[in-house]
Write a protein that holds these residues in place. Structure first.
Motif, PDB file in Angstrom:
ATOM      1  N   GLU A 244      38.369 -46.548  39.784  1.00 50.47           N
ATOM      2  CA  GLU A 244      39.010 -47.871  38.877  1.00 50.47           C
ATOM      3  C   GLU A 244      38.623 -47.819  37.484  1.00 50.47           C
ATOM      4  O   GLU A 244      39.573 -48.055  36.716  1.00 50.47           O
ATOM      5  N   GLY A 245      37.382 -47.802  37.405  1.00 45.13           N
ATOM      6  CA  GLY A 245      36.734 -47.626  35.915  1.00 45.13           C
ATOM      7  C   GLY A 245      37.326 -46.609  35.291  1.00 45.13           C
ATOM      8  O   GLY A 245      37.658 -46.711  33.945  1.00 45.13           O
ATOM      9  N   MET A 246      37.617 -45.508  35.649  1.00 48.59           N
ATOM     10  CA  MET A 246      38.319 -44.036  35.007  1.00 48.59           C
ATOM     11  C   MET A 246      39.618 -44.481  34.651  1.00 48.59           C
ATOM     12  O   MET A 246      40.271 -44.175  33.548  1.00 48.59           O
ATOM     13  N   MET A 247      40.396 -45.035  35.478  1.00 49.82           N
ATOM     14  CA  MET A 247      41.630 -45.356  35.318  1.00 49.82           C
ATOM     15  C   MET A 247      42.149 -46.232  34.330  1.00 49.82           C
ATOM     16  O   MET A 247      42.840 -46.177  33.281  1.00 49.82           O
ATOM     17  N   ILE A 248      41.135 -47.190  34.345  1.00 48.81           N
ATOM     18  CA  ILE A 248      41.140 -48.284  33.112  1.00 48.81           C
ATOM     19  C   ILE A 248      41.091 -47.609  31.869  1.00 48.81           C
ATOM     20  O   ILE A 248      41.464 -48.081  30.885  1.00 48.81           O
ATOM     21  N   ALA A 249      39.793 -46.755  31.761  1.00 47.91           N
ATOM     22  CA  ALA A 249      39.761 -45.708  30.499  1.00 47.91           C
ATOM     23  C   ALA A 249      40.767 -45.205  30.116  1.00 47.91           C
ATOM     24  O   ALA A 249      41.160 -45.054  29.028  1.00 47.91           O
ATOM     25  N   GLY A 250      41.375 -44.343  31.208  1.00 49.93           N
ATOM     26  CA  GLY A 250      42.581 -43.570  31.067  1.00 49.93           C
ATOM     27  C   GLY A 250      43.799 -44.214  30.433  1.00 49.93           C
ATOM     28  O   GLY A 250      44.338 -43.889  29.420  1.00 49.93           O
ATOM     29  N   PHE A 251      44.203 -45.347  31.008  1.00 49.35           N
ATOM     30  CA  PHE A 251      45.099 -46.238  30.379  1.00 49.35           C
ATOM     31  C   PHE A 251      45.075 -46.758  29.095  1.00 49.35           C
ATOM     32  O   PHE A 251      45.700 -46.716  28.117  1.00 49.35           O
ATOM     33  N   ALA A 252      43.445 -46.887  28.698  1.00 53.50           N
ATOM     34  CA  ALA A 252      43.234 -47.537  27.514  1.00 53.50           C
ATOM     35  C   ALA A 252      43.654 -46.653  26.300  1.00 53.50           C
ATOM     36  O   ALA A 252      43.722 -46.854  25.103  1.00 53.50           O
ATOM     37  N   ILE A 253      43.054 -45.124  26.629  1.00 48.13           N
ATOM     38  CA  ILE A 253      43.001 -44.229  25.806  1.00 48.13           C
ATOM     39  C   ILE A 253      44.425 -43.135  25.578  1.00 48.13           C
ATOM     40  O   ILE A 253      44.645 -42.487  24.668  1.00 48.13           O
TER      41      ILE A 253
ATOM     42  N   TRP B   9      36.180 -45.695  22.738  1.00 43.64           N
ATOM     43  CA  TRP B   9      37.714 -45.568  23.215  1.00 43.64           C
ATOM     44  C   TRP B   9      38.530 -45.780  21.943  1.00 43.64           C
ATOM     45  O   TRP B   9      39.543 -44.937  21.929  1.00 43.64           O
ATOM     46  N   SER B  10      38.368 -46.703  20.822  1.00 43.69           N
ATOM     47  CA  SER B  10      39.124 -46.832  19.733  1.00 43.69           C
ATOM     48  C   SER B  10      39.364 -45.361  19.298  1.00 43.69           C
ATOM     49  O   SER B  10      40.693 -45.192  18.556  1.00 43.69           O
ATOM     50  N   PHE B  11      38.267 -44.513  18.907  1.00 40.99           N
ATOM     51  CA  PHE B  11      38.434 -43.351  18.416  1.00 40.99           C
ATOM     52  C   PHE B  11      39.380 -42.463  18.993  1.00 40.99           C
ATOM     53  O   PHE B  11      40.280 -41.910  18.242  1.00 40.99           O
TER      54      PHE B  11
ATOM     55  N   PRO C  28      33.619 -35.382  20.944  1.00 48.99           N
ATOM     56  CA  PRO C  28      34.495 -35.357  21.845  1.00 48.99           C
ATOM     57  C   PRO C  28      35.684 -36.217  21.571  1.00 48.99           C
ATOM     58  O   PRO C  28      36.735 -36.037  22.151  1.00 48.99           O
ATOM     59  N   ALA C  29      35.680 -37.621  21.144  1.00 54.50           N
ATOM     60  CA  ALA C  29      36.802 -38.300  21.221  1.00 54.50           C
ATOM     61  C   ALA C  29      37.867 -37.984  20.154  1.00 54.50           C
ATOM     62  O   ALA C  29      38.968 -38.136  20.314  1.00 54.50           O
ATOM     63  N   VAL C  30      37.379 -37.030  19.398  1.00 49.85           N
ATOM     64  CA  VAL C  30      38.668 -36.244  18.775  1.00 49.85           C
ATOM     65  C   VAL C  30      38.969 -34.732  19.089  1.00 49.85           C
ATOM     66  O   VAL C  30      40.094 -34.643  19.019  1.00 49.85           O
ATOM     67  N   LYS C  31      38.133 -34.119  19.260  1.00 50.61           N
ATOM     68  CA  LYS C  31      38.188 -32.955  20.081  1.00 50.61           C
ATOM     69  C   LYS C  31      37.014 -32.313  21.099  1.00 50.61           C
ATOM     70  O   LYS C  31      35.807 -32.150  20.660  1.00 50.61           O
TER      71      LYS C  31
ATOM     72  N   CYS D 172      40.756 -31.323  23.528  1.00 52.46           N
ATOM     73  CA  CYS D 172      41.705 -32.659  23.542  1.00 52.46           C
ATOM     74  C   CYS D 172      40.788 -33.866  23.296  1.00 52.46           C
ATOM     75  O   CYS D 172      39.755 -33.687  23.746  1.00 52.46           O
ATOM     76  N   PRO D 173      41.206 -34.861  22.784  1.00 53.58           N
ATOM     77  CA  PRO D 173      40.591 -36.019  22.674  1.00 53.58           C
ATOM     78  C   PRO D 173      40.030 -36.330  23.992  1.00 53.58           C
ATOM     79  O   PRO D 173      40.724 -36.356  25.095  1.00 53.58           O
ATOM     80  N   THR D 174      38.769 -36.684  24.260  1.00 55.54           N
ATOM     81  CA  THR D 174      38.088 -37.006  25.546  1.00 55.54           C
ATOM     82  C   THR D 174      37.046 -38.109  25.270  1.00 55.54           C
ATOM     83  O   THR D 174      36.255 -38.164  24.223  1.00 55.54           O
TER      84      THR D 174
END
Length: 626
Positions: free
Chosen positions: A247-256, A207-209, A337-340, A345-347
């Protein structure tokens, strides 16, 4: 539509109060396995019979109910699949196994009207022969620690208010009103949560990436393309608690910093997809998903992409290609994927089980989650127990539990008096764990040391009548069929590995073939483009490492010690047992059995087709395989 955190809390209280009106709740398992065995008919019959008695509590979780009563609901998978259909009573914990529609009247009479039990529907401990009344007393459940699966057998997966009554969407509310994105990333990183779908990469680090990448558009992908033979962990979560994934996907979405996500689920999971679609629609209608979640400026849209069943699409870049409408084939990395990733897009891509852990981590804290498992592998892990084991099904245990505890304490040991030989862990990407590995703690790092991996969590238990060469051949055949063909080492290497294994199981192999097998397997592992090819040789390498004597028996003696390889079977008539009844000679399609009546017969091995018809028909047990 909910427009604030306070409204969500108010709804939770109202829904919980409505549930409390039920003096008894009957939960009928509606996971795929139980549904296939008729559980929905059981559910409909129980509901009808209780309604006829005027006892049914038609609980609307957002409105007041007029009277106390008995609730009848479906639930997700209870885990104990071989005992389904399962029916559980709350709050007593009474559990009935293998329930059929014809049992419903007796169940109502005993357990609803008279506070007694139907003895024949109780679980019987095969070790003690005693009947067990409650779920918590059954050995299969006693040693489990449920976090991901905690609500899978407790809530109605089609009722969003049931999820909310049990604390659902409180985690996303907490982060929207109390935390910053970097706080969420840190909490997940501190928790030690590692990806539950394969290699175990630290979730917070991934996630940090993505969080550090610029750009107005980012994506979250839920990998539900569970393709390992014998694995059904993610399917059960999507079927039994779909809102935990959202809910887990939304948490991840908010974080990145993402505002859109995709659930990639294989089309062979129709029930899971149906429930996920309903969950998305209900969450959007309630205002906990979509535009302006809970009245904030956070937006998150979730789409579902049905995969066509390609195993390689479990690999991140192949999955992305499939969503984009391309053929599911992996791409070279980097860029990761976290970069491209999706549409450049970052994923971030997390599997179902990983995402389903997130709400509990946010609500209970990183230290709570680290209280389970080992220092390097925190939390719990779900495993699908299959093969020659007494108790098959889905289990969730703390990371670090030993294989012995899972196979013998939870799984009940091997059935039919078989002796433990091996466990194939991690599916086609994993390896075999022998008897001397029974006390190995099951965590990511310990398994890598012995050439295996947790993978998605499939555990196939094998007894002493299993041929390990044939097992390696089975898994190699699977990955060879599933290879996308993009890179030569995987495309051609797996084909040649399968050919060598086939040659050995047909009794045509040589000792030099074993050296070639090991060399080729290592080359495929080192040279393949993606995780499929890099891990495909694991079953070959681990069986060569731990069962070399079995390979040598195939190539030197032309024998299969387990008697499983058809081409190496040699049927033999024991003279002392043969009565000369001539039944075997009459059923033999190759006229390979000769002998006078009432005299011992003989099998001509050169003519024998090894079909087994003679052994099947012999009433005296005089025909054996040697």
């Amino acid at each position: 539509m909910l427009k604030s955190r306070e409204e969500l809390i108010s709804l939770q209280k109202k829904a919980k109060a409505a549930l409390d009106q039920e003096k008894m709740r009957i939960l009928v398992c509606a996971g795929t396995g139980c549904v296939a065995n008729g559980s929905l008919k059981v559910y409909a019959s129980l509901k009808k019979l209780i309604a006829e008695k005027g006892l049914l509590a038609e609980v609307n979780l957002v409105e007041e109910v007029s009277h106390e009563g008995i609730g009848v609901n479906i639930s997700g998978c209870h885990g104990f699949c071989q005992m389904g259909p399962l029916v559980r009573f709350e709050p007593s914990g009474l559990l009935y196994c293998k329930v059929q529609e014809s049992d419903c009247e007796e169940i109502i009479e005993a357990s609803v009207a008279n506070d007694s039990v139907v003895e024949r529907l109780l679980y019987v401990n095969p070790t003690t022969g005693e009947s067990v009344k409650t779920q918590d007393e059954i050995p299969f459940y006693k040693r489990q620690q449920r976090v991901t699966l905690k609500d899978c057998g407790r809530i109605d997966p089609d009722d969003i208010n049931d999820y909310i009554a049990h604390g659902g969407y409180q985690a996303i509310a907490k982060i929207l009103f109390e935390l910053k994105p970097e706080d969420v990333v840190k909490e997940v990183l501190d928790s030690g949560l590692r990806g539950r779908g394969g290699g175990g990469f630290p979730t917070g680090r991934k996630w940090s990436f993505a969080a550090s990448q610029p750009g107005p558009k980012k994506y979250v992908i839920c990998n539900g393309d569970e393709g390992d033979p014998g694995a059904f962990m993610d399917r059960s979560v999507m079927e039994g608690n779909p809102h935990s994934v959202l809910e887990g996907m939304m948490i991840a979405g908010f974080a990145i910093g993402a505002d859109e996500g995709y659930i990639y689920a294989r089309a062979e999971y129709p029930l899971a997809i149906k429930r996920m679609r309903k969950a998305i629609a209900d969450a959007e209608a309630l205002g906990v998903l979509g535009q302006g979640v809970l009245g904030t400026d956070f937006n998150f849209k979730i789409n579902i992409k049905e995969g066509a069943g390609a195993f390689v699409c479990g690999e991140e870049t192949a999955l992305i290609a499939s969503i984009e409408g391309e053929r599911g084939m992996p791409r070279p990395r980097p860029p990761f994927p976290a970069v491209k990733g999706l549409w450049a897009c970052p994923t971030i891509i997390n599997n179902v089980e990983t995402l389903a852990n997130l709400s509990a981590i946010i609500l209970n804290g990183a230290n709570w989650f680290k209280g389970f498992g080992t220092p390097s592998s925190a939390g719990t892990k779900t495993f699908a127990l299959a093969g020659q084991i007494q108790n098959t099904g889905l289990v969730e245990v703390p990371m670090g539990m030993t294989l012995r505890e899972i196979v013998f304490d939870i799984g009940g040991g091997l059935r039919e008096g078989k002796k433990y030989k091996s466990v194939q862990i991690g599916g086609p990407s994993g390896g075999c764990l022998t008897e001397d590995k029974l006390d190995l703690p099951l965590d990511y790092d310990e398994l890598l040391k012995v050439g295996a991996m947790i993978g998605s969590g499939g555990l196939v238990v094998m007894g002493d009548d299993t041929c390990m060469v044939e097992t390696a051949k089975f898994f190699m055949g699977f990955v060879q069929n599933e290879s996308c063909g993009k890179c030569v080492p995987c495309r051609e290497g797996t084909k040649q590995l399968l050919a060598l294994l086939t040659k050995i199981t047909e009794g045509k192999g040589t000792e030099s073939d074993l050296d070639l097998l090991a060399e080729l397997a290592q080359n495929v592992k080192d040279g393949s483009l993606c995780g499929l090819g890099k891990t495909a040789p694991n079953p070959v390498l681990t069986t060569l490492r731990y069962f070399r004597d079995e390979y040598l028996a195939h190539v030197r003696d032309k024998k299969c010690p387990a008697g499983a390889c058809q081409a190496l079977k040699e049927y033999y008539i024991v003279p002392e047992k043969c009565k000369g009844c001539t039944v075997c000679s009459r059923v033999c399609p190759a006229d390979a059995i000769t002998g006078d009546k009432k005299q011992p017969h003989v099998i001509n091995v050169d003519l024998c087709l090894k079909c087994g018809a003679c052994m099947e028909k012999c009433k005296f047990g005089s025909i054996i395989i040697r």
